[in-house]
Design a protein around this motif. Structure first.
Motif, PDB file in Angstrom:
ATOM      1  N   ALA A 113     115.807  54.909 107.461  1.00 49.94           N
ATOM      2  CA  ALA A 113     115.582  55.868 106.272  1.00 49.94           C
ATOM      3  C   ALA A 113     117.044  56.666 106.223  1.00 49.94           C
ATOM      4  N   PHE A 114     117.349  56.566 105.008  1.00 51.05           N
ATOM      5  CA  PHE A 114     118.780  57.250 104.466  1.00 51.05           C
ATOM      6  C   PHE A 114     118.381  58.379 103.717  1.00 51.05           C
ATOM      7  N   ALA A 115     119.290  59.343 103.969  1.00 49.91           N
ATOM      8  CA  ALA A 115     119.227  60.579 103.239  1.00 49.91           C
ATOM      9  C   ALA A 115     119.773  60.304 101.796  1.00 49.91           C
ATOM     10  N   PRO A 116     119.204  61.105 100.764  1.00 50.91           N
ATOM     11  CA  PRO A 116     119.233  60.959  99.166  1.00 50.91           C
ATOM     12  C   PRO A 116     120.886  61.292  99.257  1.00 50.91           C
ATOM     13  N   VAL A 117     121.289  60.408  98.166  1.00 49.39           N
ATOM     14  CA  VAL A 117     122.969  60.623  97.875  1.00 49.39           C
ATOM     15  C   VAL A 117     123.095  61.325  96.905  1.00 49.39           C
ATOM     16  N   LYS A 118     123.876  62.507  96.753  1.00 49.42           N
ATOM     17  CA  LYS A 118     124.144  63.336  95.846  1.00 49.42           C
ATOM     18  C   LYS A 118     124.960  62.648  94.787  1.00 49.42           C
ATOM     19  N   PRO A 119     124.504  62.570  93.492  1.00 49.55           N
ATOM     20  CA  PRO A 119     125.451  62.044  92.395  1.00 49.55           C
ATOM     21  C   PRO A 119     126.623  62.410  92.345  1.00 49.55           C
ATOM     22  N   LEU A 120     127.583  61.741  92.019  1.00 44.81           N
ATOM     23  CA  LEU A 120     128.739  62.223  91.454  1.00 44.81           C
ATOM     24  C   LEU A 120     129.094  62.693  90.378  1.00 44.81           C
ATOM     25  N   TYR A 121     128.418  61.758  89.361  1.00 49.52           N
ATOM     26  CA  TYR A 121     128.498  62.134  87.909  1.00 49.52           C
ATOM     27  C   TYR A 121     127.118  62.655  87.201  1.00 49.52           C
ATOM     28  N   VAL A 122     127.305  63.630  86.078  1.00 51.20           N
ATOM     29  CA  VAL A 122     126.172  64.261  85.542  1.00 51.20           C
ATOM     30  C   VAL A 122     126.194  63.621  84.002  1.00 51.20           C
TER      31      VAL A 122
END
Length: 84
Positions: A10-19
């Motif tokens: 299980a991987f932690a959610p990845v924070k997006p780089l772009y919006v």
């Protein structure tokens, strides 16, 4: 019968780089028209070219811009309930 397949980690959610530009108002809590005005005045982070026809804001730059805003001196209205 046993399952010899390796289990997935299980991987932690990845924070997006772009919006996306359409999501920027939700991030900084300003209307699109205000963001547009601040952009054109050079007072807001610039959009980044992501591909031939797609642009976006760096989330880190939006967060840094928000943190750089001055602390408000506007006090709550007396007698008005403030939501936490």
């Amino acid at each position: 019968m046993t399952d010899d397949k390796p289990k997935r980690q299980a991987f932690a959610p990845v924070k997006p780089l772009y919006v996306d530009p359409a999501q920027a108002p939700d991030v900084v809590r300003l209307p699109p028209s205000t963001i547009y005005e601040l952009e054109h005045a050079g007072l807001f982070p610039r959009r980044r070219q992501l591909s031939g026809r797609r642009v976006g804001f760096l989330l880190r730059e939006l967060e840094e811009w928000a943190e750089s805003r001055p602390v408000s001196t506007i006090l709550p209205v007396a007698g008005k309930k403030v939501e936490a």
